[in-house]
Motif scaffolding. Structure first.
Motif, PDB file in Angstrom:
ATOM      1  N   LEU A 127      29.752  10.518  16.680  1.00  0.00           N
ATOM      2  CA  LEU A 127      30.143  11.469  17.726  1.00  0.00           C
ATOM      3  C   LEU A 127      29.663  10.982  19.089  1.00  0.00           C
ATOM      4  O   LEU A 127      30.365  11.111  20.093  1.00  0.00           O
ATOM      5  N   GLN A 128      28.462  10.402  19.117  1.00  0.00           N
ATOM      6  CA  GLN A 128      27.929   9.870  20.367  1.00  0.00           C
ATOM      7  C   GLN A 128      28.824   8.750  20.900  1.00  0.00           C
ATOM      8  O   GLN A 128      29.165   8.703  22.068  1.00  0.00           O
ATOM      9  N   ILE A 147      35.329   8.032  25.074  1.00  0.00           N
ATOM     10  CA  ILE A 147      36.369   8.868  25.668  1.00  0.00           C
ATOM     11  C   ILE A 147      36.055   9.112  27.140  1.00  0.00           C
ATOM     12  O   ILE A 147      36.936   9.039  28.001  1.00  0.00           O
ATOM     13  N   ALA A 148      34.760   9.360  27.454  1.00  0.00           N
ATOM     14  CA  ALA A 148      34.372   9.576  28.843  1.00  0.00           C
ATOM     15  C   ALA A 148      34.710   8.351  29.678  1.00  0.00           C
ATOM     16  O   ALA A 148      35.115   8.455  30.831  1.00  0.00           O
ATOM     17  N   ASP A 163      25.919   8.728  11.799  1.00  0.00           N
ATOM     18  CA  ASP A 163      25.064   9.467  12.721  1.00  0.00           C
ATOM     19  C   ASP A 163      25.396   9.187  14.189  1.00  0.00           C
ATOM     20  O   ASP A 163      25.122   9.997  15.055  1.00  0.00           O
ATOM     21  N   ASN A 164      25.935   7.992  14.471  1.00  0.00           N
ATOM     22  CA  ASN A 164      26.210   7.638  15.869  1.00  0.00           C
ATOM     23  C   ASN A 164      27.660   7.879  16.253  1.00  0.00           C
ATOM     24  O   ASN A 164      28.044   7.623  17.392  1.00  0.00           O
ATOM     25  N   GLN A 173      40.863  19.663  24.341  1.00  0.00           N
ATOM     26  CA  GLN A 173      40.724  18.818  25.521  1.00  0.00           C
ATOM     27  C   GLN A 173      41.866  17.808  25.645  1.00  0.00           C
ATOM     28  O   GLN A 173      41.814  16.904  26.470  1.00  0.00           O
ATOM     29  N   VAL A 217      42.715  15.367  23.695  1.00  0.00           N
ATOM     30  CA  VAL A 217      42.346  13.991  23.350  1.00  0.00           C
ATOM     31  C   VAL A 217      43.124  13.504  22.130  1.00  0.00           C
ATOM     32  O   VAL A 217      43.524  12.346  22.056  1.00  0.00           O
ATOM     33  N   ASP A 248      37.669  20.706  19.275  1.00  0.00           N
ATOM     34  CA  ASP A 248      37.304  20.225  20.618  1.00  0.00           C
ATOM     35  C   ASP A 248      38.265  19.136  21.086  1.00  0.00           C
ATOM     36  O   ASP A 248      38.694  19.124  22.238  1.00  0.00           O
ATOM     37  N   PHE A 249      38.600  18.218  20.178  1.00  0.00           N
ATOM     38  CA  PHE A 249      39.493  17.115  20.539  1.00  0.00           C
ATOM     39  C   PHE A 249      40.874  17.642  20.907  1.00  0.00           C
ATOM     40  O   PHE A 249      41.513  17.142  21.820  1.00  0.00           O
ATOM     41  N   THR A 255      32.118  10.165  22.158  1.00  0.00           N
ATOM     42  CA  THR A 255      31.943  10.867  23.436  1.00  0.00           C
ATOM     43  C   THR A 255      31.903   9.875  24.587  1.00  0.00           C
ATOM     44  O   THR A 255      32.605  10.035  25.586  1.00  0.00           O
ATOM     45  N   THR A 256      31.071   8.826  24.457  1.00  0.00           N
ATOM     46  CA  THR A 256      30.951   7.877  25.566  1.00  0.00           C
ATOM     47  C   THR A 256      32.230   7.073  25.726  1.00  0.00           C
ATOM     48  O   THR A 256      32.648   6.788  26.846  1.00  0.00           O
TER      49      THR A 256
END
Lengths: 410, 294
Positions: A69-70, A76-77, A66-67, A98, A100, A94-95, A73-74
């Motif tokens: 993708l979150q 990679i950012a 559940d965590n 962009q 990635v 998406d990857f 995201t953080t």
């Protein structure tokens, strides 16, 4: 005897040596925690690989699904992502867009490619380049409770949705907190549970012209079918408070006649409800004989900004050897993704898995579109309104299709 | 005019710098993300004329979440204070087993919010939940209530649980306040023939006033930002009908990948909280000064 200062100095030197070695060939891997067996499996793989490749240090981060993708995201950012990571293949577009994810083609030999079953490798290929390797695969089929079928006087699992409606009503009529059809109405894959029926009626998530299929006649028919099942008491009451695990729990408790879900439920039943008499059957067909199941793969990808691509690939090559694949797939109750793996007695002798494997030619994977998660979210919301009776079927689906078309850029 | 002594400012400076590092820098970062076109992974793609904010205020789900957040915050804070005052009064009076009673009231505080929410999610399960089987055993209901299936039952239950977990902290504040009220005030009052209710209204309540203000401000900030209860129980669903701003923000940012809009939401939340706190603290201070003047 050494003085304390000598000891500290020595420790410092060895620590420095250690960090130097670590930065040379360290491969960091983010993996999803599929079950309690995931962590130990990767720890074991790490040990075996490092013993065979002394220069390379593998570091795992095990993250709850559940965590995931979150976290990615953080990471990679912030530029602190690992070298390799498991991702849902539906996120891959998406990857790739962009920049990635790194293409793997320069590493893949024909022999390596030949190990995979094509159906599962295809979703990870975009614009002719392979960006991920399928590490986990599953499909969906219908589980049914044989004891409840017997009590209700039904001998065979339903082959069409009309038969399913009939059977579900008969089972619900048994009363005593028993319901015919387990309908998922909450959280992840609420939309997928609806697609089973939509596909059977001949619908598609994204139609040939690139617009949403949510306003098609098939979608409307499927939604009306589910709504009718709810209204006639053929499903469990309050469907919008049941996520996939909740419905599976009802099935394990013997309170539900039929439900669609993934192969891993078989393993859970063996461990938690060994006395449950159940069978696995294909998802029922629609009025024109159309049928469909949902195929899902998770891929492991290599990040474009990785400093140790060669070492990372070496580890992937190791992970996708038959021995380690079989161990992983058996542990987690997934479907084999490699040909040699599939020939292993574990899978050949499993009657449940045979049903799943037979459905694969009709399997649909999540469409490769940017913003897929947003469409899934909007679809689930529309379905919840319909299930709750707050929205009229056609109007709600038309509005959702319009929103989905905005995301699709149509 | 007296020359100002610079020493206090110098002494405040280190903690101010620390606060700047942990508060102002992230806010600056947020402003940047919110005013730019941002991709799924937080990489900036150029200034976009506040399109993130425009999109937000055109989104009916966002506007609904603002209203629901107000309802959620007011209901939980007011409910917690209404319950906590009598609880604190009882725990402040002398009775046998008071220490045990205090521990029991404080216990929910020791359990993580997420765990509490998970336990309640199970308890509220329609078919196998504790609450339904309890109500059935008492003969209060015939058919199971599907608590979390629609917002009309799910949201009130979430507010109730919010109140439950806010009580320990609020009670602690009030207990501290009550112990600061000298006992001879009550003695004098009862000698004058004041009833218990009169003593409460004329002595306890006015002297608790500063503590009430603290409880309101701190609880509002906590509850406004509280994520676990609603996320664990309904994830803001069904169909966004129990979303508050934080859950809406989480979905926007990490499900849908609209990091620009999500940052805009968090700036709006920051502004709302800042506005509330400043206005409330000013009002409370003015009132206090007026009391002192009288």
């Amino acid at each position: 005897m050494k003085t304390i200062w000598q000891k500290i100095a020595l420790a410092g030197v060895s620590l420095a040596a250690l960090t130097a070695a670590a930065s040379a060939g360290t491969v960091r891997v983010t993996v999803a925690e599929y079950s309690s067996k995931t962590g130990p499996y990767f720890a074991e793989a790490e040990k075996a690989f490092e013993a065979a490749n002394p220069g390379i240090d593998i570091q795992f981060e095990v993250v709850p699904w559940d965590n995931l993708l979150q976290k990615l995201t953080t990471d990679i950012a912030g530029g602190s992502n690992a070298d390799l990571s498991i991702i849902g293949t539906r996120w891959l577009v998406d990857f790739v867009q962009q920049g990635v994810a790194a293409p793997l083609d320069e590493y893949i030999t024909p022999e390596f490619k030949g190990r995979f079953i094509d159906t599962f490798l295809t979703p990870s290929i975009m614009d002719g380049k392979t960006y991920g390797l399928p590490i986990a695969a599953s499909a969906r089929a219908m589980y049914y409770n044989k004891s409840l079928f017997e009590k209700a006087g039904v001998s065979e699992p339903p082959k069409t949705w009309a038969e399913l409606t009939d059977t579900a009503k008969k089972i619900s009529a048994l009363g005593d907190g028993v319901y015919g059809f387990g309908l998922q109405g909450k959280e992840i894959e609420t939309d997928v549970y609806f697609y089973y029926a939509m596909w059977s009626y001949g619908g598609e998530i994204v139609e040939a012209d690139g617009t949403s299929g949510l306003d098609s006649q098939a979608a409307i028919d499927a939604a009306k079918l589910y709504k009718a099942l709810i209204d006639e008491g053929a499903t469990e009451p309050g469907v919008t408070s049941y996520n996939r695990e909740d419905v599976q729990n009802l099935f394990k408790q013997g309170k539900i006649g039929m439900m669609m879900t993934a192969p891993f439920l078989s393993g859970q039943i063996k461990a938690e409800a060994p006395d449950l008499q159940y069978g696995v059957a294909p998802i029922p067909a629609g009025p024109n004989g159309d049928q469909g199941t949902y195929g899902v793969t998770d891929s492991i990808i290599l990040f474009e900004n990785s400093q140790n691509k060669a070492e990372a690939w070496k580890f992937l090559d190791f992970l996708f050897s038959t021995e380690w694949r079989v161990k992983f797939t058996v542990n987690e109750g997934f479907l084999p993704v490699q040909k040699e793996e599939a020939a292993d007695p574990h899978f050949v002798n499993d009657a449940d898995l045979k049903v799943f494997a037979s459905l694969l030619p009709n399997a649909r994977f999540a469409p490769v579109i940017a913003g897929w998660e947003e469409i899934a979210e909007k679809t689930s919301n529309a379905l919840q309104s319909i299930y709750l009776g707050q929205g009229e079927v056609e109007a709600t689906l038309k509005a959702a299709a319009a929103e989905a078309n905005t995301v699709l850029g149509k | 005019m007296r020359r100002r002594n610079p020493l206090p400012y110098l002494l405040i400076l280190p903690s101010f710098l620390l606060a700047a590092a942990v508060i102002i820098w992230p806010v600056y970062d947020l402003v940047q993300i919110a005013s730019n076109d941002v991709n799924r992974f937080g990489q900036l793609r150029g200034f976009n004329d506040f399109a993130n904010f425009t999109a937000l205020f055109a989104d009916p789900n966002f506007l609904a979440a603002v209203g629901r957040t107000a309802l959620w915050t007011v209901a939980v804070v007011a409910g917690a204070i209404l319950v906590s005052v009598p609880v604190a009064l009882i725990l402040n009076s002398d009775f046998y087993g008071r220490d045990i009673a205090r521990v029991i009231v404080m216990l929910p505080w020791a359990v993580s919010l997420t765990m509490t929410a998970i336990v309640w999610r199970w308890a509220l399960n329609g078919e196998s939940g504790m609450l339904n089987s309890g109500l059935r055993a008492l003969g209060l209901i015939d058919t199971n209530i599907q608590w979390l299936a629609s917002a009309s039952t799910a949201f009130p239950m979430e507010i109730a649980i919010g109140i439950l977990v806010t009580i320990p902290f609020t009670t602690t504040i009030f207990l501290g306040g009550l112990s600061s009220i000298p006992g001879d005030l009550y003695e004098a009052a009862s000698l004058e023939g004041a009833s218990g209710w009169q003593q409460f209204r004329e002595i306890t309540l006015p002297l608790l006033r500063p503590f009430l203000n603290i409880a309101i401000v701190l609880n509002t900030i906590y509850v406004f930002n509280s994520f676990p209860i609603i996320w664990v129980m309904t994830q803001g669903g069904p169909a966004n009908s129990t979303d508050i701003l934080v859950t809406h923000l989480y979905k926007l940012g990490f499900r849908i990948g609209q990091l620009g809009q999500a940052s805009a939401v968090s700036l709006v939340m920051f502004a709302l909280l800042l506005f509330f706190t400043i206005v409330y603290v000013r009002l409370a201070m003015r009132e206090e000064r007026a009391h002192q003047g009288a």
